[in-house]
Motif scaffolding. Structure first.
Motif, PDB file in Angstrom:
ATOM      1  N   ALA A   2      57.191 -52.501  69.819  1.00  0.00           N
ATOM      2  CA  ALA A   2      57.331 -51.072  70.350  1.00  0.00           C
ATOM      3  C   ALA A   2      56.651 -50.967  71.696  1.00  0.00           C
ATOM      4  CB  ALA A   2      56.774 -50.005  69.203  1.00  0.00           C
ATOM      5  N   SER A   3      56.363 -51.999  72.229  1.00  0.00           N
ATOM      6  CA  SER A   3      55.747 -52.004  73.553  1.00  0.00           C
ATOM      7  C   SER A   3      56.455 -51.302  74.583  1.00  0.00           C
ATOM      8  CB  SER A   3      55.344 -53.359  73.953  1.00  0.00           C
ATOM      9  OG  SER A   3      54.788 -53.176  75.424  1.00  0.00           O
ATOM     10  N   ASN A   4      56.015 -50.610  75.489  1.00  0.00           N
ATOM     11  CA  ASN A   4      56.829 -49.982  76.595  1.00  0.00           C
ATOM     12  C   ASN A   4      56.422 -50.386  78.072  1.00  0.00           C
ATOM     13  OD1 ASN A   4      58.341 -48.183  75.068  1.00  0.00           O
ATOM     14  ND2 ASN A   4      56.398 -46.868  75.036  1.00  0.00           N
ATOM     15  N   LEU A   5      55.671 -51.789  77.997  1.00  0.00           N
ATOM     16  CA  LEU A   5      55.231 -52.577  79.021  1.00  0.00           C
ATOM     17  C   LEU A   5      56.383 -52.768  79.997  1.00  0.00           C
ATOM     18  CD1 LEU A   5      52.790 -53.754  80.421  1.00  0.00           C
ATOM     19  CD2 LEU A   5      53.288 -55.893  79.222  1.00  0.00           C
ATOM     20  N   VAL A   6      56.428 -52.330  81.058  1.00  0.00           N
ATOM     21  CA  VAL A   6      57.469 -52.391  82.202  1.00  0.00           C
ATOM     22  C   VAL A   6      57.148 -53.505  83.219  1.00  0.00           C
ATOM     23  CG1 VAL A   6      59.102 -51.304  83.828  1.00  0.00           C
ATOM     24  CG2 VAL A   6      58.361 -50.019  81.995  1.00  0.00           C
ATOM     25  N   MET A   7      58.095 -54.460  82.990  1.00  0.00           N
ATOM     26  CA  MET A   7      57.978 -55.213  84.146  1.00  0.00           C
ATOM     27  C   MET A   7      58.673 -55.260  85.446  1.00  0.00           C
ATOM     28  SD  MET A   7      55.972 -57.346  82.189  1.00  0.00           S
ATOM     29  CE  MET A   7      55.739 -58.945  83.143  1.00  0.00           C
ATOM     30  N   GLY A   8      57.910 -55.679  86.371  1.00  0.00           N
ATOM     31  CA  GLY A   8      58.379 -55.505  87.783  1.00  0.00           C
ATOM     32  C   GLY A   8      57.927 -56.557  88.897  1.00  0.00           C
ATOM     33  N   LYS A   9      58.227 -56.214  90.042  1.00  0.00           N
ATOM     34  CA  LYS A   9      57.882 -57.428  91.188  1.00  0.00           C
ATOM     35  C   LYS A   9      56.245 -57.415  91.251  1.00  0.00           C
ATOM     36  CE  LYS A   9      58.764 -54.212  95.162  1.00  0.00           C
ATOM     37  NZ  LYS A   9      59.455 -54.396  96.331  1.00  0.00           N
ATOM     38  N   HIS A  10      55.678 -56.234  90.753  1.00  0.00           N
ATOM     39  CA  HIS A  10      54.081 -56.252  91.128  1.00  0.00           C
ATOM     40  C   HIS A  10      53.393 -56.879  89.787  1.00  0.00           C
ATOM     41  CE1 HIS A  10      54.512 -54.136  94.869  1.00  0.00           C
ATOM     42  NE2 HIS A  10      55.260 -53.436  94.249  1.00  0.00           N
ATOM     43  N   SER A  11      54.154 -57.068  88.834  1.00  0.00           N
ATOM     44  CA  SER A  11      53.574 -57.682  87.410  1.00  0.00           C
ATOM     45  C   SER A  11      52.904 -59.072  87.557  1.00  0.00           C
ATOM     46  CB  SER A  11      54.453 -57.720  86.277  1.00  0.00           C
ATOM     47  OG  SER A  11      55.020 -56.287  86.003  1.00  0.00           O
ATOM     48  N   GLY A  12      51.715 -59.334  87.061  1.00  0.00           N
ATOM     49  CA  GLY A  12      51.020 -60.518  87.167  1.00  0.00           C
ATOM     50  C   GLY A  12      51.356 -61.520  85.957  1.00  0.00           C
ATOM     51  N   ARG A  13      50.826 -62.773  86.190  1.00  0.00           N
ATOM     52  CA  ARG A  13      51.164 -63.837  85.006  1.00  0.00           C
ATOM     53  C   ARG A  13      50.651 -63.317  83.609  1.00  0.00           C
ATOM     54  NH1 ARG A  13      50.404 -66.718  89.734  1.00  0.00           N
ATOM     55  NH2 ARG A  13      51.579 -68.709  89.933  1.00  0.00           N
ATOM     56  N   ASN A  14      49.401 -62.701  83.743  1.00  0.00           N
ATOM     57  CA  ASN A  14      49.058 -62.279  82.155  1.00  0.00           C
ATOM     58  C   ASN A  14      49.835 -61.472  81.716  1.00  0.00           C
ATOM     59  OD1 ASN A  14      46.691 -63.865  82.581  1.00  0.00           O
ATOM     60  ND2 ASN A  14      45.289 -62.376  83.364  1.00  0.00           N
ATOM     61  N   ALA A  15      50.503 -60.292  82.405  1.00  0.00           N
ATOM     62  CA  ALA A  15      51.459 -59.452  81.899  1.00  0.00           C
ATOM     63  C   ALA A  15      52.694 -60.083  81.233  1.00  0.00           C
ATOM     64  CB  ALA A  15      51.704 -58.349  82.776  1.00  0.00           C
ATOM     65  N   LEU A  16      52.984 -61.221  82.315  1.00  0.00           N
ATOM     66  CA  LEU A  16      54.310 -61.853  82.177  1.00  0.00           C
ATOM     67  C   LEU A  16      54.107 -62.615  80.764  1.00  0.00           C
ATOM     68  CD1 LEU A  16      57.194 -62.737  82.687  1.00  0.00           C
ATOM     69  CD2 LEU A  16      56.294 -64.483  84.109  1.00  0.00           C
ATOM     70  N   ARG A  17      53.015 -63.333  80.565  1.00  0.00           N
ATOM     71  CA  ARG A  17      52.580 -64.193  79.348  1.00  0.00           C
ATOM     72  C   ARG A  17      52.736 -63.224  77.921  1.00  0.00           C
ATOM     73  NH1 ARG A  17      49.627 -68.770  78.697  1.00  0.00           N
ATOM     74  NH2 ARG A  17      48.698 -68.772  80.817  1.00  0.00           N
ATOM     75  N   ALA A  18      51.959 -62.108  78.233  1.00  0.00           N
ATOM     76  CA  ALA A  18      51.804 -61.224  77.136  1.00  0.00           C
ATOM     77  C   ALA A  18      53.250 -60.727  76.684  1.00  0.00           C
ATOM     78  CB  ALA A  18      51.239 -60.030  77.435  1.00  0.00           C
ATOM     79  N   LYS A  19      54.187 -60.457  77.543  1.00  0.00           N
ATOM     80  CA  LYS A  19      55.339 -59.929  77.279  1.00  0.00           C
ATOM     81  C   LYS A  19      56.303 -60.931  76.629  1.00  0.00           C
ATOM     82  CE  LYS A  19      57.341 -56.681  77.631  1.00  0.00           C
ATOM     83  NZ  LYS A  19      57.998 -55.716  76.457  1.00  0.00           N
ATOM     84  N   LEU A  20      56.236 -62.213  77.188  1.00  0.00           N
ATOM     85  CA  LEU A  20      56.911 -63.518  76.725  1.00  0.00           C
ATOM     86  C   LEU A  20      56.425 -63.815  75.172  1.00  0.00           C
ATOM     87  CD1 LEU A  20      57.129 -65.565  79.842  1.00  0.00           C
ATOM     88  CD2 LEU A  20      59.056 -64.494  78.728  1.00  0.00           C
ATOM     89  N   ARG A  21      55.188 -63.696  75.108  1.00  0.00           N
ATOM     90  CA  ARG A  21      54.549 -63.778  73.659  1.00  0.00           C
ATOM     91  C   ARG A  21      55.166 -62.708  72.750  1.00  0.00           C
ATOM     92  NH1 ARG A  21      49.484 -63.541  74.639  1.00  0.00           N
ATOM     93  NH2 ARG A  21      49.192 -65.730  75.018  1.00  0.00           N
ATOM     94  N   GLU A  22      55.387 -61.413  73.118  1.00  0.00           N
ATOM     95  CA  GLU A  22      55.909 -60.645  72.407  1.00  0.00           C
ATOM     96  C   GLU A  22      57.596 -60.816  71.986  1.00  0.00           C
ATOM     97  OE1 GLU A  22      55.802 -56.854  74.263  1.00  0.00           O
ATOM     98  OE2 GLU A  22      53.484 -56.673  73.862  1.00  0.00           O
ATOM     99  N   LEU A  23      58.123 -61.597  72.820  1.00  0.00           N
ATOM    100  CA  LEU A  23      59.490 -61.908  72.501  1.00  0.00           C
ATOM    101  C   LEU A  23      59.452 -63.159  72.022  1.00  0.00           C
ATOM    102  CD1 LEU A  23      60.914 -61.086  76.193  1.00  0.00           C
ATOM    103  CD2 LEU A  23      60.985 -59.694  74.051  1.00  0.00           C
ATOM    104  N   GLY A  24      58.460 -63.674  71.511  1.00  0.00           N
ATOM    105  CA  GLY A  24      58.546 -65.232  70.757  1.00  0.00           C
ATOM    106  C   GLY A  24      58.191 -66.436  71.626  1.00  0.00           C
ATOM    107  N   PHE A  25      57.960 -66.307  72.945  1.00  0.00           N
ATOM    108  CA  PHE A  25      57.803 -67.457  73.668  1.00  0.00           C
ATOM    109  C   PHE A  25      56.654 -67.874  74.002  1.00  0.00           C
ATOM    110  CE2 PHE A  25      61.940 -65.738  74.815  1.00  0.00           C
ATOM    111  CZ  PHE A  25      62.810 -66.947  74.696  1.00  0.00           C
ATOM    112  N   GLU A  26      55.854 -69.044  73.634  1.00  0.00           N
ATOM    113  CA  GLU A  26      54.397 -69.296  73.691  1.00  0.00           C
ATOM    114  C   GLU A  26      54.566 -70.529  74.663  1.00  0.00           C
ATOM    115  OE1 GLU A  26      50.857 -68.161  73.555  1.00  0.00           O
ATOM    116  OE2 GLU A  26      51.704 -67.384  71.719  1.00  0.00           O
ATOM    117  N   LEU A  27      54.019 -70.123  76.036  1.00  0.00           N
ATOM    118  CA  LEU A  27      54.186 -71.080  77.080  1.00  0.00           C
ATOM    119  C   LEU A  27      52.855 -71.514  77.417  1.00  0.00           C
ATOM    120  CD1 LEU A  27      56.510 -69.229  79.341  1.00  0.00           C
ATOM    121  CD2 LEU A  27      57.231 -70.696  77.425  1.00  0.00           C
ATOM    122  N   GLY A  28      52.876 -72.743  77.972  1.00  0.00           N
ATOM    123  CA  GLY A  28      51.504 -73.563  78.493  1.00  0.00           C
ATOM    124  C   GLY A  28      51.659 -73.101  79.878  1.00  0.00           C
ATOM    125  N   ASP A  29      50.633 -73.401  80.556  1.00  0.00           N
ATOM    126  CA  ASP A  29      50.330 -72.952  81.993  1.00  0.00           C
ATOM    127  C   ASP A  29      51.349 -73.351  82.813  1.00  0.00           C
ATOM    128  OD1 ASP A  29      47.954 -71.612  81.180  1.00  0.00           O
ATOM    129  OD2 ASP A  29      46.599 -73.230  81.705  1.00  0.00           O
TER     130      ASP A  29
END
Length: 524
Positions: A333-360
């Motif tokens: 139910a997260s409303n975290l909006v991704m855009g060009k100012h989003s950082g790596r940590n935000a991207l990692r968190a969003k991808l984790r929510e979507l089921g992707f666990e990525l290495g560095d």
């Protein structure tokens, strides 16, 4: 003694989930998976608590044998199963592939319906019974976990079906699976068939009864649940209902039906339902088979509400129009909006929510592509990220052919394409014209990569709304009976189309190198 829960209530009976996505599911035209993809699916099925994973049909091809062997090595909890016809060579090959499994099962089958025995097997009923006894005994000499199936079981005469099941049990089968191979039966018949077997077959109470339902009449899940109500304690199913023709009973529907309506279906499974969306997206991405928007449980619209009346009810209480929580199947139910100012940590968190666990290293690669996408789009939605991961997946691996550059001219001028491909490490360029920009691009690809493939499917889906939406393109091609599919996503539809076509050709090349499966190697 009856087991009890922590609060003292009786423990509900367990229904085993037998997933055949990697065997029956892969038999869908165009759904062929690479070894790496099969390992990815098997690992997730194991993590989500599937009880048995049917990893393939080892004798069908070297690719299937290798897949079962490698899956056997990585699966930690589930039983790994290999399918085999009623012949010693099939059974031995399956057992050889399963040697690395912590827990292994041989699943052997033979047709029992009058139609199949007469025209497919060309065997008399007594010969079929002898084959059952011989094959099951041989499998049992190798492992103490043997499953037997009467192919086309729901169209088999009841007297003969009882004799066949009794023969299999006497020979050592520990699971008896009753397949509705052609999706012919109805729920009442499905339940009656299981009850009939329980009443008439000696020692059937000493084995697990299983059900395997196809969806030709749209009743696979209903038939499976009816069989469970009658006493079956194993359900064979697939992620997204993938499978031959109209597919199989969908795992997500079977599991969630028992969870949501536990008041009338008081059985439990060991499946972690919060991983359902992850599994659905993974299988859809790998096979290139999109999930229909109104698909139960995992469809895009399954938790969407557009009607004003529904929206008003939802705002007051979610239970007014939702019988399960999105979180129960792994949606956030997260409303975290991704855009060009989003950082790596935000991207990692969003991808984790979507089921992707990525290495560095993987995250760094994705982050570069994400930034490029964010420069093109004001907001990047979940669907955009899923499409991005699909594209990343398609670009991964050892593809012999890659798109390096593409320039297309269309409109009032005659459509043309200037294409550069990297083929086995060498760049080659050509120009082609066609009836439209996509036709021009495909013709350019064919000039650089000669083939006799016929285009069977070309689909374009906008993953979000707006003119800046990414397009996900699916392509399916066929050559000499070999079917391969490809998928790609980009805000440029023509580029996505060309990449999808190239991905399909790469898969076709892989299939050319493998021995074609035996025409009889289909299974229940």
């Amino acid at each position: 003694m009856t087991e009890q829960t922590a609060n003292g209530a009786p423990e509900q009976e367990r229904v085993l989930i037998f997933d055949t996505t990697l065997r029956d599911g892969e038999q869908s035209p165009g759904a062929t998976m690479t070894l790496t993809e099969k390992l990815e699916v098997a690992t997730l099925l194991d993590e989500m608590g599937v009880d048995i994973i049917e990893a393939g049909f080892p004798i069908a091809s070297e690719g299937d044998f290798e897949a079962v062997r490698e899956i056997s090595k990585v699966v930690k909890n589930a039983v790994v199963c290999g399918l085999a016809r009623a012949g010693a060579k099939d059974i031995d090959r399956a057992w050889e592939a399963l040697q690395g499994a912590r827990r292994a099962r041989i699943h052997t089958f033979i047709s029992t319906s009058p139609l199949h025995m007469k025209y497919k097997l060309q065997m008399e009923p007594e010969e079929v019974l002898e084959a059952i006894a011989r094959s099951v005994s041989h499998a049992r000499s190798l492992t103490d976990d043997v499953q037997w199936s009467p192919e086309d079981g729901t169209r088999t005469e009841h007297d003969f079906l009882c004799r066949a099941v009794e023969t299999a049990i006497k020979a050592g089968a520990t699971t008896i699976n009753i397949p509705d191979t052609v999706g012919y039966t109805a729920p009442g018949e499905s339940a009656a068939l299981i009850r009939m077997l329980k009443e008439r077959v000696p020692d059937i109470d000493k084995v697990v009864i299983s059900t395997h339902c196809h969806n030709d009449l749209g009743m696979a899940v209903a038939n499976a649940l009816a069989a469970v109500e009658a006493g079956a304690r194993q359900v064979e199913c697939t992620i997204n209902g993938l499978g031959e023709r109209a597919g199989n009973a969908a795992l997500e529907e079977v599991v969630m039906a028992m969870r949501v309506r536990n008041d009338i279906m008081p059985w439990r499974t060991g499946v972690d339902t919060t991983k359902i969306m992850q599994a659905s997206r993974l299988v859809s991405r790998i096979t290139g088979f999109p999930v229909q928007y109104n698909k139960a449980i995992v469809g895009k619209n399954a938790f969407a509400h557009e009607s004003g009346i529904h929206q008003d009810g939802m705002l007051k209480h979610a239970g007014t129009y939702e019988i399960m929580r999105p979180e129960d199947v792994g949606l956030t139910a997260s409303n975290l909006v991704m855009g060009k100012h989003s950082g790596r940590n935000a991207l990692r968190a969003k991808l984790r929510e979507l089921g992707f666990e990525l290495g560095d290293n993987q995250l760094n690669d994705v982050f570069v592509r994400f930034k490029a996408l964010a420069d093109q789009k004001k907001e990047v939605y979940d669907e955009d990220l899923l499409a991005l991961m699909t594209e990343m997946h398609s670009d991964a691996g050892s593809d012999r052919v890659k798109v390096k550059s593409l320039t297309v001219t269309c409109g009032t001028l005659r459509p043309s394409a200037v294409l550069t491909l990297e083929i086995d490490g060498e760049e080659k360029t050509t120009t082609a014209t066609g009836d439209g920009p996509v036709d021009s691009c495909f013709k350019a690809v064919n000039q650089l990569v000669p083939n006799q493939a016929r285009l069977q499917l070309y689909q374009v889906h906008a993953v979000t709304e707006g003119t800046d939406a990414q397009a996900t393109v699916s392509v399916r091609i066929e050559e000499d009976g070999r079917i391969a599919s490809g998928q790609s996503a980009d805000t440029d539809t023509i580029l996505a189309s060309t990449r999808a076509y190239v991905h399909a050709l790469n898969r076709l090349m892989v299939r050319r190198e493998k021995r074609a499966p035996d025409a009889m190697a289909k299974g229940a």
